[in-house]
Design a protein around this motif. Structure first.
Motif, PDB file in Angstrom:
ATOM      1  N   THR A   1       0.841  -1.203   0.000  1.00  0.00           N
ATOM      2  CA  THR A   1       0.000   0.000   0.000  1.00  0.00           C
ATOM      3  C   THR A   1       0.872   1.247   0.000  1.00  0.00           C
ATOM      4  OG1 THR A   1      -0.019  -0.041   2.418  1.00  0.00           O
ATOM      5  CG2 THR A   1      -1.867  -1.113   1.298  1.00  0.00           C
TER       6      THR A   1
ATOM      7  N   GLU B   1      -5.198  -1.433  -4.433  1.00  0.00           N
ATOM      8  CA  GLU B   1      -6.650  -1.200  -4.421  1.00  0.00           C
ATOM      9  C   GLU B   1      -7.356  -2.046  -5.474  1.00  0.00           C
ATOM     10  OE1 GLU B   1      -7.240   3.023  -4.674  1.00  0.00           O
ATOM     11  OE2 GLU B   1      -6.600   3.366  -2.600  1.00  0.00           O
TER      12      GLU B   1
ATOM     13  N   THR C   1     -11.252  -0.565   0.301  1.00  0.00           N
ATOM     14  CA  THR C   1     -10.026   0.130  -0.100  1.00  0.00           C
ATOM     15  C   THR C   1      -9.705   1.290   0.837  1.00  0.00           C
ATOM     16  OG1 THR C   1     -11.319   1.428  -1.661  1.00  0.00           O
ATOM     17  CG2 THR C   1     -10.195  -0.513  -2.538  1.00  0.00           C
TER      18      THR C   1
END
Length: 557
Positions: free
Chosen positions: A170, A255, A265
């Protein structure tokens, strides 16, 4: 004659009795026993397959030390590769329990001690691959036997996580990424701690790898976490600076994966992904293979390293001081880009169909997208300067391959060599270009007769396939394979590819910041195969001209 027969029989019996073998080896995790094979008179090899170097990894976590085992571990079978997509991306193969390595130890008349160690890191776009490589009738691509035997070195191959489980990030601390790189690092550290028990020298370890493995080798030289663990490194067709090496916006793909597996998300995304079935996660990391000149295949390699502030504290260009004491070889194949470009431009491999010049422009335009029309036009004039007024079909096709090769592999490799040489203190730097024509060129489609060395063509020569599978090769391929093994293992021993126990056909000069000398590797090479300033005009375009043009965002302001 009878006396001679008795002498031979006695010699055979004596050798059988005194077969050189390490026997049971004591490691930090417990006792291991490999397989001892006889290679010739007074030549044996111990092969260990499937030794664990770390515990079964936690999902999206760094690897942990293996807790060890009771009794004797029979290390005689390769373990499954890490969980990954199959080649046609319709299913998965492998296991999460995959952090194992394999070791080949050659012996002469006595059990070996203090041998140089070569640790192989496989490629596969950070998506696929295994420590043993592709397998055809039990002939494994990454079988270390020929290198170990011919070069008198220990060869180690290792497994590491790939795809979503190895590289999803991420960009934040909740899912930092680089797990596959940490796996490699754990294996390197294990080798450093344990290889003396196998007859290796822990102070003389060389990493080598190809494609994503070559980039991985480069990353391992740049991270501050490997200080003192190895001395040398070889990157074949891949460095940290390749356009696919570091992902700038990892969260975007994270995502997309989350959406595919029904995870939110928002701030709950990482926790949800960690709870998701690993097979579903792996399938969600499928590449979009619908490529074209406007959306080239290389742009779909969206799982790789990230600047995480830990393994990579900064962008790789700013970390070369960490490799100052490491001897480094890096190089490319002269048509490395063919494998990608031929997918983007399907007409490329057809001898009978023209490749439209417009497709060339579109491909260049997508590689230089950030610079808009000026980037494409500058590039096009650079690549067509010698075309004349009426370029033939082959010229256009070879130019397309050259554009792909330069952008994806060759220019980034030259940039990495330059930075290594610039920051080196005791570390030496060497550059090469493999130009041996692809052995399928002109024989069968899809390889055109003008083909040079395609991506991955170096693997068969480095791993000695012309010797282990002689029916598939010509004598010239055995010459080339012998040369590459000699240079690679000399380098592993001494840090100088010309010096070691193996003769080489040409003296390979160091790459220095001014002359940029390199060795062209070919089956009939001699001293005339030493050149300088590889593809200088094109390197200059990608490394100087293009970056100096204004970005599209600046142009539109």
């Amino acid at each position: 004659m009878a006396l001679l027969g008795i002498c031979v029989a006695v010699a055979v019996i004596l050798e059988a009795v005194s077969a050189t073998s390490l026997g049971v080896v004591y490691t930090e995790g417990g006792m291991v026993e490999g397989q001892n094979i006889r290679l010739g008179f007074r030549r044996h090899m111990d092969v260990f397959r499937g030794i664990p170097f770390a515990d079964i990894p936690g999902r999206f976590e760094k690897p942990k030390r293996h807790p060890g085992w009771d009794g004797l571990l029979k290390a005689k079978e390769f373990r499954p590769r890490c969980l990954q997509l199959n080649l046609i991306m319709t299913d998965t193969r492998g296991s999460e329990d995959c952090l194992y390595l394999n070791i080949w130890v050659p012996h002469g008349s006595q059990v070996s001690t203090n041998l140089p160690v070569m640790v192989w890191i496989y490629g596969g776009g950070f998506l696929v691959g295994g420590s043993m490589g592709a397998n055809f009738l039990d002939n494994y691509l990454y079988d270390g036997q020929e290198i170990a035997d011919r070069g008198n070195v220990i060869v180690v191959t290792l497994g590491y996580r790939v795809g979503t489980l190895g590289f999803l990030s991420t960009g934040e601390s909740d899912l930092p990424g680089n797990y596959g790189l940490w796996d490699q690092q754990a294996a390197i550290a294990w080798v450093h701690r344990n290889i003396r028990s196998f007859g290796g020298d822990p102070n003389n370890i060389t990493l080598f790898g190809e494609s994503a493995g070559g980039a991985s080798v480069n990353f391992q030289t740049l991270t501050p976490h490997n200080k003192g663990l190895f001395r040398r490194a070889i990157s074949q067709s891949g460095v940290a600076l390749c356009p696919w090496g570091v992902i700038k916006n990892p969260r975007k793909f994270a995502e997309e994966v989350a959406a595919k597996v029904n995870c939110p998300t928002d701030s709950r995304m990482a926790a949800c992904l960690k709870m998701t079935d690993p097979v579903l996660l792996t399938m969600a990391g499928t590449l979009n293979t619908e490529s074209s000149t406007a959306h080239p295949l290389v742009e779909n390699l969206v799982l790789s390293a990230v600047v995480d502030g830990d393994f990579l504290p900064d962008h790789p260009t700013k970390l070369f001081h960490n490799a100052a004491e490491i001897d480094y070889i890096a190089g490319a194949n002269d048509m490395d880009g063919h494998i990608f470009t031929a997918i983007d431009i399907p007409s490329l491999n057809s001898m009978l169909v023209d490749t439209p010049i417009e497709e060339l422009k579109t491909l260049l335009g997508s590689y230089t997208r950030d610079k808009g029309k000026a980037g494409m036009e500058n590039g096009f004039s650079t690549y067509t300067a010698n075309w004349g007024t009426n370029p033939d079909r082959e010229t256009i096709k070879k130019t397309a391959v050259a554009i792909g090769t330069d952008y994806i592999f060759l220019v980034p490799t030259q940039a990495a060599l330059y930075l290594h040489a610039k920051h080196a203190t005791t570390g030496r730097t060497y550059s090469y270009l493999l130009t041996e024509p692809n052995r399928m060129g002109g024989l069968i489609t899809p390889y055109p007769s003008w083909m040079g060395a395609d991506h991955m063509d170096d693997l068969q020569f480095v791993f000695g396939k012309p010797f282990s599978s002689p029916l598939g090769y010509w004598p010239r391929h055995r010459d080339l394979s012998g040369y590459m093994i000699a240079y690679w293992t000399n380098f592993a021993k001494t840090g100088n590819p010309n010096q070691g126990d193996s003769k080489v056909p040409a003296t390979w000069p160091q790459f220095e910041s001014d002359g940029h000398k390199y060795l062209e590797i070919h089956h009939d090479m001699n001293q005339n195969y030493v050149h300088q300033k590889m593809r200088m005009r094109f390197v200059h375009f990608w490394a100087s001209v293009l970056p100096s043009l204004p970005d599209m965002t600046e142009q539109s302001e």
